[in-house]
Write a protein that holds these residues in place. Structure first.
Motif, short mmCIF file in Angstrom:
data_model
loop_
_atom_site.label_atom_id
_atom_site.label_comp_id
_atom_site.label_asym_id
_atom_site.label_seq_id
_atom_site.Cartn_x
_atom_site.Cartn_y
_atom_site.Cartn_z
N ARG A 184 16.90 1.19 -0.61
CA ARG A 184 15.84 1.79 0.33
C ARG A 184 14.54 2.13 -0.34
NH1 ARG A 184 20.93 6.59 2.29
NH2 ARG A 184 21.29 5.71 3.93
N LYS A 185 15.09 1.85 -1.27
CA LYS A 185 13.60 2.21 -2.73
C LYS A 185 13.04 1.16 -2.00
CE LYS A 185 11.98 2.87 -7.58
NZ LYS A 185 12.39 3.49 -8.36
N GLU A 186 13.58 -0.10 -2.04
CA GLU A 186 13.09 -1.78 -1.95
C GLU A 186 11.79 -1.96 -1.49
OE1 GLU A 186 15.77 -4.38 -2.93
OE2 GLU A 186 16.74 -3.51 -4.28
N ILE A 187 13.09 -0.80 0.12
CA ILE A 187 12.05 -0.80 1.57
C ILE A 187 11.44 -0.23 1.55
CG2 ILE A 187 12.42 -0.87 4.31
CD1 ILE A 187 15.87 -1.64 3.77
N TYR A 188 10.96 1.19 1.26
CA TYR A 188 9.25 1.96 1.30
C TYR A 188 8.64 1.80 0.74
CZ TYR A 188 13.57 5.37 3.20
OH TYR A 188 14.62 5.45 3.64
N ALA A 189 9.16 0.69 -0.76
CA ALA A 189 7.57 -0.10 -1.45
C ALA A 189 7.12 -1.24 -0.77
CB ALA A 189 8.69 -0.55 -3.06
N HIS A 190 7.73 -2.02 0.81
CA HIS A 190 6.93 -2.10 1.30
C HIS A 190 6.10 -2.08 2.05
CE1 HIS A 190 9.89 -5.51 -0.40
NE2 HIS A 190 9.11 -6.52 -0.02
N GLY A 191 5.39 -2.44 2.98
CA GLY A 191 4.62 -2.15 3.88
C GLY A 191 2.89 -1.81 3.55
N VAL A 192 1.99 -0.52 3.50
CA VAL A 192 1.06 -0.39 3.66
C VAL A 192 0.59 1.18 3.07
CG1 VAL A 192 -1.13 -0.27 5.45
CG2 VAL A 192 0.79 -1.53 5.83
N SER A 193 0.09 1.47 2.43
CA SER A 193 -0.21 3.28 2.20
C SER A 193 -1.54 3.21 2.77
CB SER A 193 0.15 2.95 1.04
OG SER A 193 1.10 2.30 -0.11
N VAL A 194 -1.92 4.00 3.54
CA VAL A 194 -3.31 5.39 4.38
C VAL A 194 -3.32 5.72 2.93
CG1 VAL A 194 -4.42 6.13 5.40
CG2 VAL A 194 -2.71 4.37 6.20
N VAL A 195 -4.52 6.25 2.22
CA VAL A 195 -4.59 7.30 0.81
C VAL A 195 -6.07 7.28 0.94
CG1 VAL A 195 -4.56 7.11 -1.65
CG2 VAL A 195 -3.17 5.47 -0.58
N ARG A 196 -6.79 8.80 1.02
CA ARG A 196 -7.59 9.11 0.52
C ARG A 196 -7.78 9.35 -0.93
NH1 ARG A 196 -10.15 14.16 3.01
NH2 ARG A 196 -11.79 14.32 2.70
N ILE A 197 -8.92 8.81 -1.06
CA ILE A 197 -9.59 8.75 -2.26
C ILE A 197 -11.43 9.57 -1.98
CG2 ILE A 197 -8.51 7.07 -2.89
CD1 ILE A 197 -11.06 5.67 -1.75
N ARG A 198 -11.65 9.98 -3.39
CA ARG A 198 -12.17 11.40 -3.49
C ARG A 198 -13.60 10.86 -4.48
NH1 ARG A 198 -11.26 16.72 -1.67
NH2 ARG A 198 -12.05 15.81 0.38
N LYS A 199 -14.97 10.95 -4.63
CA LYS A 199 -15.44 11.00 -5.44
C LYS A 199 -15.45 11.76 -6.63
CE LYS A 199 -18.72 6.96 -8.02
NZ LYS A 199 -19.69 6.32 -7.96
N SER A 200 -15.75 12.32 -7.38
CA SER A 200 -16.02 13.51 -8.02
C SER A 200 -16.75 12.90 -9.55
CB SER A 200 -14.57 14.28 -8.57
OG SER A 200 -15.25 15.41 -9.21
N GLY A 201 -18.16 12.68 -9.30
CA GLY A 201 -18.77 12.54 -10.75
C GLY A 201 -18.50 10.61 -10.71
N ASN A 202 -18.47 10.64 -11.73
CA ASN A 202 -18.53 8.78 -11.65
C ASN A 202 -17.11 8.47 -11.47
OD1 ASN A 202 -20.71 8.23 -12.26
ND2 ASN A 202 -20.84 9.49 -14.26
N GLN A 203 -15.54 8.79 -11.31
CA GLN A 203 -14.58 9.02 -11.59
C GLN A 203 -14.18 9.09 -9.65
OE1 GLN A 203 -12.19 7.22 -13.86
NE2 GLN A 203 -14.27 7.39 -14.38
N TRP A 204 -13.09 8.18 -9.23
CA TRP A 204 -12.71 8.34 -7.68
C TRP A 204 -11.33 9.38 -8.18
CZ3 TRP A 204 -14.18 7.04 -3.03
CH2 TRP A 204 -15.58 6.39 -2.88
N GLN A 205 -10.86 9.77 -7.59
CA GLN A 205 -9.09 10.56 -6.96
C GLN A 205 -8.83 10.05 -5.65
OE1 GLN A 205 -10.83 14.50 -8.31
NE2 GLN A 205 -10.83 13.98 -10.37
N VAL A 206 -7.02 9.98 -6.13
CA VAL A 206 -5.82 10.65 -5.36
C VAL A 206 -6.27 11.96 -4.41
CG1 VAL A 206 -4.21 10.03 -3.99
CG2 VAL A 206 -4.88 7.60 -4.77
N VAL A 207 -6.58 11.96 -3.05
CA VAL A 207 -6.57 13.60 -2.78
C VAL A 207 -4.77 13.64 -1.83
CG1 VAL A 207 -7.31 15.20 -1.06
CG2 VAL A 207 -8.62 13.35 -1.65
N LYS A 208 -3.79 13.90 -2.53
CA LYS A 208 -3.12 14.27 -3.18
C LYS A 208 -2.45 14.94 -1.45
CE LYS A 208 1.67 15.48 -5.54
NZ LYS A 208 2.18 15.93 -6.67
#
Length: 683
Positions: A184-208
């Motif tokens: 199951r872990k292998e099946i879930y590791a496939h596919g596509v991720s949609v990730v909200r990202i935001r820049k703070s200062g000079n660094q980008w971060q994933v918005v959890k």
């Protein structure tokens, strides 16, 4: 080329004329004038992705930024960096004045359901279902409210490194998988991720925990649209009416649409299925196995903890009396362009079958013109395979760039139209051969003599292309379209199985590859073409190094390809030649093709006289492939992916090398490139 000269594992046995043979004839005359409810219903809501992340409110896409208006056929920018030297280190090498940040590596939690990534591989299947997938590939940045500092990064995940994914690799006993959570872990590791990202200062971060964050995995329910939807070819126990498939696999190249959706491409998906009986014609043509699947998931069929035939489905051998009672048609639900609306997490992905069924590598739309059809290009990534285009039945309406319902707009432009396959002629012209029932085959018949319906043609797209006499190519991969000239470019990665030499390409093993270019003709069936650049090592003889490359831009195996809106073309490599890999790791190069003009205003190819215009921008760490491309609307942040690195990343600074003698658990990741002075990347 005779069948005997083909790779014995090549699935194209048509004996059609190869691109090398056409190229030999063409380059000898180089100067030319370009003239009931099933199991699917039980998982419908789970198929939406991360349900905890879903929101009932849809974020409305902002209109696309207005493009600059330079001369209509020429970009106004020039590259602002010098070509860097090659690199063989556990770090990303970048030009002076740039920084490179690691972002969203494999295993990054998207919400609180996932534990933080563990360097010993001990994360669970549930963790992986709620975290960024493995082995990043194609991607695109979708701005929120037009922002260049806040948006959605959508990332493909191509395949697995089982040694890295699990603490001690996959557990296999007597040829069979035994641990459900591993698979199951292998099946879930496939596919596509949609990730909200935001820049703070000079660094980008994933918005959890952002409501946009979600995963479309190998277990997600996905709708079917186009000629194969609701057909008998897609009936399974999971979806007796043929309206859905389950999962998306081997997501390699990508694309996006003018109406703000993401396109992911299913490439080497045949290896996930097995038919231990007699292969159907389409299964044999596309390369389905009769022995084992890539990861042996099917060997867990019937396990006490199996749910909804989640492992049984990978064995497509007919067992029951009808297709609706087994999974003989499961593989028929794969091999397509998949459309995803990143802005609305409450929507399911859609497989657009009208664009063909094969090992898709990329999907790129041509230059848009109001009142004319939209064209999408896609290559079949395998030796001796073909280049395709799809032309929509509907004409482009610019008001559709900001629709209320993006997937409904996809229905409008991607469900009905004509699929074509390319035939290249020696005089620099070519024909797009329509894959329709009335098309005349090379033996004087029509496709209707072998295929009962358009759905049957789509199911065996490559077989139909064989019958029409399409030109066999050297692994057609990513396509990109110049936003100023409208010229289309395609990477031909390599073909190490070539055994016939010819004056146009005397390299018996084409480990270097090349990039071709074409312009559409006055009607949908015509085009003209040339070779833009030949990959080579710098010390190869002039008959091999036809583009005059030096140590500062030598490359092999062009793979990823993209234009930004300024007219810069970015080339990403997946090295396949020792002569180059002994000097440098995989890399990204840049060039502005529309500025390469002769005195008469005609576009030029890369040659010894202008090769310095092709420049190496960055080099990846040891063991990796450089892939994926995205850029923010202000051009100040560029994203590229590092896939299957050997001993990287050491820190959030992508350019920091892992100290000698130390090892890290390798993680595919996105790298963000920025200019230290805050300016536009590349100029």
């Amino acid at each position: 080329m005779s069948k005997a000269t083909h790779d014995p594992k090549c699935y194209n046995q048509s004996n059609n004329q190869t691109f090398d043979q056409v190229l030999e004839q063409h380059l000898s005359r180089r100067n030319f004038v370009k003239g009931g409810l099933g199991l699917g219903a039980m998982t419908a809501f789970a198929g939406m992705g991360l349900t905890a992340c879903n929101s009932g409110t849809e974020t409305v896409i902002s209109p696309a930024p207005t493009l600059p208006v330079p001369p209509p056929t020429q970009a106004s920018v020039k590259l602002g960096f010098n070509s860097i030297e090659g690199s063989l280190t556990d770090a990303v090498a970048i030009p002076p004045g740039y920084s490179a940040q690691v972002l969203a590596p494999w295993g990054t939690p998207l919400n609180d359901k996932a534990a933080e990534w563990q360097s010993d591989g001990s994360n669970t299947a549930e963790d992986q279902a709620n975290a960024v997938g493995m082995h990043h590939d194609g991607m695109h940045y979708f701005p929120l409210d037009g922002s260049s500092e806040d948006g959605l990064l959508v990332i493909n995940h191509e395949y697995l490194d089982l040694k890295a994914l699990h603490p001690n690799g996959a557990t296999v006993v007597s040829g069979k998988r035994t641990i459900v959570d591993e698979v199951r872990k292998e099946i879930y590791a496939h596919g596509v991720s949609v990730v909200r990202i935001r820049k703070s200062g000079n660094q980008w971060q994933v918005v959890k925990n952002d409501p946009h964050n979600r995963r479309i995995t190998g277990a997600s329910s996905i709708d079917i649209a186009g000629p194969l939807a609701y057909s008998a070819y897609l009936e399974t126990r999971f979806s007796p009416d043929g309206s859905q498939s389950r999962g998306t696999f081997n997501n390699c190249g990508n694309g996006y649409t003018p109406w703000g959706t993401y396109l992911t491409c299913e490439e080497n998906w045949p290896g996930y299925f097995v038919n231990r009986g007699d292969l159907t014609d389409d299964q044999a043509r596309i390369g389905l196995s009769t022995s084992n699947t890539n990861y042996r998931w099917d060997t867990l069929a019937g396990h006490a903890d199996e749910s909804l035939d989640e492992f049984t489905r990978f064995n497509v051998t007919p067992f029951a009396g009808s297709a609706a009672q087994d999974y003989r048609n499961e593989a028929n639900g794969h091999g397509y362009i998949v459309e995803i609306d990143p802005y609305n997490p409450n929507t399911r992905a859609v497989k657009r079958t009208a664009l063909g069924r094969f090992r898709h590598e990329g999907c790129t739309f041509g230059k848009l013109e109001a009142g004319k059809p939209i064209t999408f290009y896609s290559g079949h990534d395998s030796r001796f395979e073909y280049l395709y285009k799809f032309v929509s039945a509907a004409n482009w309406d610019p008001t559709d760039a900001n629709p209320a319902n993006r997937l409904a707009t996809g229905d409008k432009y991607m469900n009905e139209g004509t699929l074509y396959v390319a035939k290249f002629n020696a005089d620099g012209t070519g024909q797009w051969l329509p894959l329709t029932l009335d098309s005349v085959t090379k033996d004087g018949k029509t496709l209707a003599d072998s295929f009962p319906s358009l759905a049957a043609i789509i199911l065996n797209t490559a077989g139909a292309a064989d019958a029409l006499g399409a030109t066999e190519m050297d692994r057609p991969e990513w396509c990109a379209v110049d936003p100023f000239t409208g010229s289309a470019y395609l990477t031909l990665t390599n073909n190490s199985k070539r055994t016939e030499a010819n004056p146009a390409n005397p390299r018996l093993k084409n480990n270097f590859g090349h990039i071709i270019r074409w312009d559409e003709g006055e009607n949908a069936g015509e085009f003209s073409w040339d070779i833009f650049v030949f990959g080579s090592s710098d010390n190869a003889d002039s008959d091999t190094n036809r583009s005059g490359l030096t140590d500062l831009n030598q490359f092999a195996s062009p793979d990823g390809l993209a234009f930004d809106a300024r007219g810069i073309m970015w080339v990403l490599t997946d090295n396949g030649a020792d002569e180059v890999t002994s000097y440098t790791n995989d890399q990204m190069l840049a060039v502005v093709p529309s500025t390469l003009m002769d005195a008469n205003g005609k576009q030029q190819v890369i040659s010894s006289g202008n090769q310095t215009e092709l420049r190496r921008f960055f080099v990846g760490p040891n063991g990796c492939e450089v892939t994926g491309f995205a850029m923010t609307p202000d051009y100040k942040n560029m994203f590229a992916n590092i896939q299957h690195p050997g001993n990287w990343p050491y820190s959030a600074n992508a350019a920091e090398a892992t100290p000698g003698g130390q090892t890290v658990r390798p993680r595919a990741a996105t790298v963000v490139f920025t200019k230290n002075d805050g300016g536009e990347v590349g100029i």
